[in-house]
Design an enzyme around this catalytic site. Structure first.
Site, short mmCIF file in Angstrom:
data_model
loop_
_atom_site.label_atom_id
_atom_site.label_comp_id
_atom_site.label_asym_id
_atom_site.label_seq_id
_atom_site.Cartn_x
_atom_site.Cartn_y
_atom_site.Cartn_z
N HIS A 155 10.98 106.57 54.74
CA HIS A 155 10.98 107.14 53.39
C HIS A 155 11.69 108.48 53.29
O HIS A 155 11.67 109.11 52.23
CB HIS A 155 9.54 107.26 52.88
CG HIS A 155 8.89 105.93 52.63
ND1 HIS A 155 8.99 105.27 51.44
CD2 HIS A 155 8.15 105.13 53.44
CE1 HIS A 155 8.32 104.13 51.50
NE2 HIS A 155 7.81 104.02 52.71
N ASP A 362 16.93 114.73 50.25
CA ASP A 362 15.75 113.95 49.89
C ASP A 362 16.04 112.47 50.12
O ASP A 362 17.13 112.00 49.78
CB ASP A 362 15.39 114.17 48.41
CG ASP A 362 13.89 114.31 48.20
OD1 ASP A 362 13.13 113.82 49.05
OD2 ASP A 362 13.48 114.90 47.19
#
Length: 468
Positions: A155, A362
């Site tokens: 993730h 991110d």
């Protein structure tokens, strides 16, 4: 029907309040459908690890949790996961700490998870392991003789090879990923970085989605995670959201609001965001008293020194900017160190004319997608998004910026404030189509569809197209 066994660092039990995150909602739905089990850490600390499993069932989701020792938390979670892997994988090699105790604790706790999960797993179960806390877990399950379909999803970003090689025993860690059948990333960029490492450092080969090292072949795929767009849009229309919208608008006194919502973390670009906003205030005094930035930043990982430092830096920076530009009836930054439930947050998003999402790096960034989903279709706000967020690959109609450039951020704020309604609606509609089309259910099906289709008898055999 095969059960789904989800294994992650923390277990998120379903809540009647509806305040679970999007990932937890998606996994809970899959677990209900398959009669599966969610395995992970309880979040509690015990004096001595016993292996005791705490079983529970909430809203039709079965969970199995273990307590960890304080040393486990220090070395595995605060140490290797969040002082070593997290900064390195977010390209902050300057903040990464390498210690043998960290690595030892990381492997010890992963073995404890393997020992916990293995007795619960039946031969036909499909196992889905999540995130950087659990990279070697698949290999440990294989070492116990499990021949199940096992998938892993990362993730966070996968770093470039030139950074990853700074990690002691990096090839040993990466090689454990080849115990899985399918490995997933959020973007093609992270996937390509993984492939590059395998080719350059491990002598592997790539053939489409198939990546081979030695006699072991896995599928490596990009599946961008989404949100429950329909549910979040409905939350923005709820009574709680409308009450919050009314409250915020009343406090603004006809001023425009920029909103940022981020966990307090150096990867989120909060210092750069404050500096970019300060540059706007400096360059455009005509907008003083007409605009304010509301930054919501709940604290996290307070035991890690770098997180203590970022909080101190932001406290000081917000105070300096407010001290320089405030007036008796106007403060340019509202800096809030607490979180809000989903419905109230949706109301805050809708009240904001600009969503400012500026991570330095991110994996995805779901705040960008939440901001889009919460907007009023007849009067949507403008999303300003870092081009270094995974979401930038999908939300191309946002105003994409380099968060390291205060001037670029300032220019984007000015452009967003002046953007005509028809352009705002056009950009929002294009982004909303993406958010709705590739939502959290699409993401889950994208990955699990691959995993379910794996032929366990041949999946770990090199395909003919790459043989020889």
């Amino acid at each position: 029907m095969s059960r789904l066994i989800v294994i992650s660092n923390r277990v998120s039990r379903p809540s009647k309040s509806g305040n679970q995150g999007g990932l937890a909602v998606a996994l809970s739905q899959a677990l209900r459908e398959s009669r599966g089990i969610w395995v992970g850490w309880s979040g509690e600390v015990t004096d001595n690890f016993t292996g005791h499993i705490g079983f529970a069932e909430d809203e039709g989701v079965k969970t199995a949790t273990i307590d960890l020792e304080e040393q486990d938390v220090d070395e595995y979670y605060n140490g290797y996961a969040n002082k070593t892997l997290w900064p390195l994988f977010h390209f902050r090699i300057d903040l990464a700490e390498y210690a043998r105790d960290f690595e030892g604790g990381y492997n010890r706790v992963n073995k404890r998870f393997a020992d916990t999960a293995a007795p619960l797993i039946e031969p036909e179960d499909v196992i889905w392991v999540h995130d950087y806390h659990m990279i070697p877990l698949g290999q440990m399950l294989r070492d116990k003789g499990l021949n199940n379909r096992i998938g892993f999803f990362l993730h966070i970003p996968w770093p470039p090879t030139r950074l990853l090689v700074s990690l002691p025993h990096h090839s040993k860690l990466v090689s454990t990923l080849f115990a899985y059948d399918v490995v997933g990333f959020h973007t093609e960029e992270w996937l390509e970085s993984f492939r590059h490492y395998v080719e350059r450092e491990m002598g592997g080969t790539v053939d489409g989605d198939f990546v081979t090292v030695g006699d072991r072949t896995i599928q490596a795929v990009a599946c961008p995670i989404g949100i429950n767009a329909k549910e979040f849009a409905e939350a923005a229309e709820s009574e709680q959201a409308q009450d919050m919208l009314t409250l915020v608008r009343a406090s603004l006194q006809d001023r425009s609001m920029i909103v940022g919502v981020d966990r307090l973390d150096y990867s989120k670009g909060l210092e750069e965001r404050f500096n970019g906003y300060a540059r706007f205030l400096k360059d455009h005094p005509e907008h003083h008293r007409k605009l304010l930035l509301t930054q919501i930043a709940p604290p996290s990982r307070g035991e890690v020194e770098s997180y203590q430092q970022i909080r101190a830096t932001l406290d000081s920076l917000a105070g300096r900017i407010n001290g320089e530009y405030s007036d008796v009836d106007w403060t340019p930054i509202r800096y809030v160190n607490q979180g809000y439930p989903r419905d109230k947050l949706a109301g805050i998003y809708r009240a904001a004319k600009i969503g400012l999402v500026t991570p330095l790096r991110d994996g995805m960034n779901l705040v960008a997608k939440e901001y889009v989903a919460a907007q009023d279709p007849e009067d949507p706000g403008v999303l300003i998004l870092s081009r270094f967020a995974g979401a930038a690959m999908q939300l191309k109609d946002a105003l994409l910026i380099n968060p390291y450039s205060p001037e670029e951020m300032s220019d984007a704020i000015l452009r967003a404030l002046a953007m005509p309604l028809d352009e705002r609606k056009r950009r929002w509609r294009a982004m909303m189509d993406s958010v709705e089309g590739q939502d959290i259910s699409w993401w889950r099906q994208c990955f699990t569809g691959r995993l379910m289709a794996v032929d366990r008898d041949t999946a770990r055999v090199e395909p003919e197209t790459t043989a020889g």
